[in-house]
Write an enzyme that holds these catalytic residues in place. Structure first.
Site, PDB file in Angstrom:
ATOM      1  N   LEU A  96       0.844  -1.195   0.000  1.00 26.90           N
ATOM      2  CA  LEU A  96       0.000   0.000   0.000  1.00 26.90           C
ATOM      3  C   LEU A  96       0.877   1.242   0.000  1.00 26.90           C
ATOM      4  O   LEU A  96       1.770   1.362   0.846  1.00 26.90           O
ATOM      5  CB  LEU A  96      -0.901   0.023   1.248  1.00 26.90           C
ATOM      6  CG  LEU A  96      -1.866  -1.158   1.437  1.00 26.90           C
ATOM      7  CD1 LEU A  96      -2.482  -1.104   2.830  1.00 26.90           C
ATOM      8  CD2 LEU A  96      -2.948  -1.123   0.365  1.00 26.90           C
ATOM      9  N   HIS A  97       0.617   2.157  -0.953  1.00 27.03           N
ATOM     10  CA  HIS A  97       1.396   3.397  -0.948  1.00 27.03           C
ATOM     11  C   HIS A  97       0.639   4.588  -1.523  1.00 27.03           C
ATOM     12  O   HIS A  97       1.112   5.720  -1.438  1.00 27.03           O
ATOM     13  CB  HIS A  97       2.711   3.212  -1.724  1.00 27.03           C
ATOM     14  CG  HIS A  97       2.529   3.196  -3.217  1.00 27.03           C
ATOM     15  ND1 HIS A  97       2.049   2.104  -3.889  1.00 27.03           N
ATOM     16  CD2 HIS A  97       2.758   4.144  -4.154  1.00 27.03           C
ATOM     17  CE1 HIS A  97       1.998   2.373  -5.180  1.00 27.03           C
ATOM     18  NE2 HIS A  97       2.420   3.604  -5.376  1.00 27.03           N
ATOM     19  N   ARG A  98      -0.552   4.376  -2.116  1.00 20.95           N
ATOM     20  CA  ARG A  98      -1.299   5.499  -2.680  1.00 20.95           C
ATOM     21  C   ARG A  98      -1.757   6.434  -1.566  1.00 20.95           C
ATOM     22  O   ARG A  98      -2.252   5.984  -0.527  1.00 20.95           O
ATOM     23  CB  ARG A  98      -2.521   4.998  -3.453  1.00 20.95           C
ATOM     24  CG  ARG A  98      -2.194   4.111  -4.632  1.00 20.95           C
ATOM     25  CD  ARG A  98      -1.722   4.902  -5.822  1.00 20.95           C
ATOM     26  NE  ARG A  98      -1.265   4.025  -6.895  1.00 20.95           N
ATOM     27  CZ  ARG A  98      -0.567   4.421  -7.937  1.00 20.95           C
ATOM     28  NH1 ARG A  98      -0.240   5.699  -8.054  1.00 20.95           N
ATOM     29  NH2 ARG A  98      -0.178   3.575  -8.860  1.00 20.95           N
ATOM     30  N   ASP A 152      -2.187  -1.570  -4.112  1.00 25.24           N
ATOM     31  CA  ASP A 152      -2.686  -0.403  -4.851  1.00 25.24           C
ATOM     32  C   ASP A 152      -1.652   0.032  -5.886  1.00 25.24           C
ATOM     33  O   ASP A 152      -1.695   1.131  -6.406  1.00 25.24           O
ATOM     34  CB  ASP A 152      -3.056   0.749  -3.911  1.00 25.24           C
ATOM     35  CG  ASP A 152      -1.907   1.214  -3.023  1.00 25.24           C
ATOM     36  OD1 ASP A 152      -0.750   0.816  -3.265  1.00 25.24           O
ATOM     37  OD2 ASP A 152      -2.166   1.988  -2.076  1.00 25.24           O
TER      38      ASP A 152
END
Length: 370
Positions: free
Chosen positions: A208-210, A282
């Site tokens: 997850l990084h958005r 994501d």
């Protein structure tokens, strides 16, 4: 003919590695292409030092602009200033940019203003989401690109719809998949794999990084809770992106099933993916790798610039609502996930087709000059 190959962030290096191999092989056979690898320094990561280049078989960059961190405007400006200085002091014949990071857009702009033609690898992909910085980078870069190397017929159609002539579009495939297939025999078990008691097909990988998913404490906590509940007790390996780590520092203890680990080197990360039950992400690039590896992929986004991973591959868009994870994971555990297939020309030979096209363009320009 000297080509500048531009890379500024980790995904870029995965995309250029097979192009460098193909140019080197062609040069050894008497080809005329030569390259100058320009690292903008947009991202610095310890895992991007010598070991990363060694894993991917990439030589040390001939040029490092050493831009470093900053806002997008600060990075864009610094890259443009330093790349302009390089081109004025030592011009190249072509600027080859890949992907959709800030370096891609910034170097394309500089090159065109100095009358150096631009070729864009992974051109034409679109998410339709202007809140993503990458979408702006793609649109600007493609607006000033001379030659377009594409990954799919969807990308071709996007370019044609924008008025790009078919003669400037080269449907070559996906260099990320060249890298994946080339290195697949060398995937390496991470040091923690046995210590955590992991077994093939009995764990999840989550990335997850958005900003929409990780910048808010409450939103990230809800996502992680939904992942754990849907995983039915299986461990969730969570390589933590630096952006996500900042939010995690302000949160309490993570659920026991979440096994937080450092960002993994390329060979170790893809070992994790290939042996997982499924991936929850994501990211865009990981959806491509899952498609080729045949691993179910649940994407926590409302749109994707890689629709072929959904229409052909193993990926499904779940959206950003954590509640949507439960029914998707129920289908997975029920054995109802689609098998998926591999998109056209994702066959490990993309870089060869790119070099073929570049040599053809050299010949055309040579004829035109006379």
């Amino acid at each position: 003919m000297l080509i500048d190959i531009i890379a500024g962030a980790r995904p870029n290096f995965m995309k250029i590695a097979p192009i460098i191999r193909a140019i080197d092989a062609r040069a050894a056979a008497g080809g005329r292409l030569r390259y100058r690898l320009v690292h903008t320094g947009q991202h610095y990561d310890a895992s991007m030092s010598g070991a990363f280049f060694e894993q991917l078989g990439i030589p040390e960059p001939q040029v490092n602009l050493e831009v470093g961190s900053g806002t997008q405007a600060e990075q864009t400006g610094a890259i443009m200033i330093r790349y302009e200085q390089l081109l004025r002091e030592a011009p190249s014949s072509l600027c080859l940019v890949v992907g959709d990071v800030t370096s891609t857009m910034a170097c394309a702009i500089v090159a065109q203003k100095l009358h150096v033609p631009v070729a864009h690898v992974e051109a034409g992909i679109r998410s339709g989401d202007w809140t993503m910085p990458e979408e702006i980078n793609r649109m600007v870069t493609d607006a000033i690109t001379n030659w377009f190397f594409t990954t799919s017929e969807t990308a071709n159609a996007n370019l044609r719809n924008a008025g790009v002539g078919q003669e400037r579009i080269f449907f070559v495939g996906n260099t990320m998949i060249d890298t994946l297939l080339h290195h697949r025999p060398n995937f390496a078990k991470p040091d923690f794999f046995d210590a955590l008691g992991l077994t093939r097909g009995a764990y999840f990988v989550a990335t997850l990084h958005r900003p929409a998913n990780v910048d808010g404490i409450e939103g990230l906590a809800r996502l992680l809770d939904a992942i754990v509940k849907g995983a039915r007790g299986l461990p969730v390996i969570f390589p933590v992106h630096p952006r996500t780590a900042k939010t995690l520092q302000t949160m309490g203890a993570l659920p026991d099933a979440i096994r937080q680990v450092d960002p993994q080197p390329y060979l170790q990360f893809n070992y994790l993916v290939e042996n997982a039950l499924a991936v929850i992400t994501d990211s865009g690039g990981i959806t491509e790798e899952c498609t080729v590896l045949g691993i179910p992929c649940l994407t926590l986004r409302d749109s994707t610039e890689r629709p072929e991973t959904v229409s052909t591959g193993t990926n499904e868009l779940i959206g950003t609502d954590p509640a949507a994870l439960a029914p998707a994971l129920e289908r997975l555990f029920a054995g109802e996930w689609k098998k998926g297939g591999i998109p056209e020309k994702w066959d490990g030979k993309t870089a060869q087709r790119i070099v073929d096209a570049l040599e053809e363009l050299i010949d055309m320009r040579a004829v035109a000059a006379h």
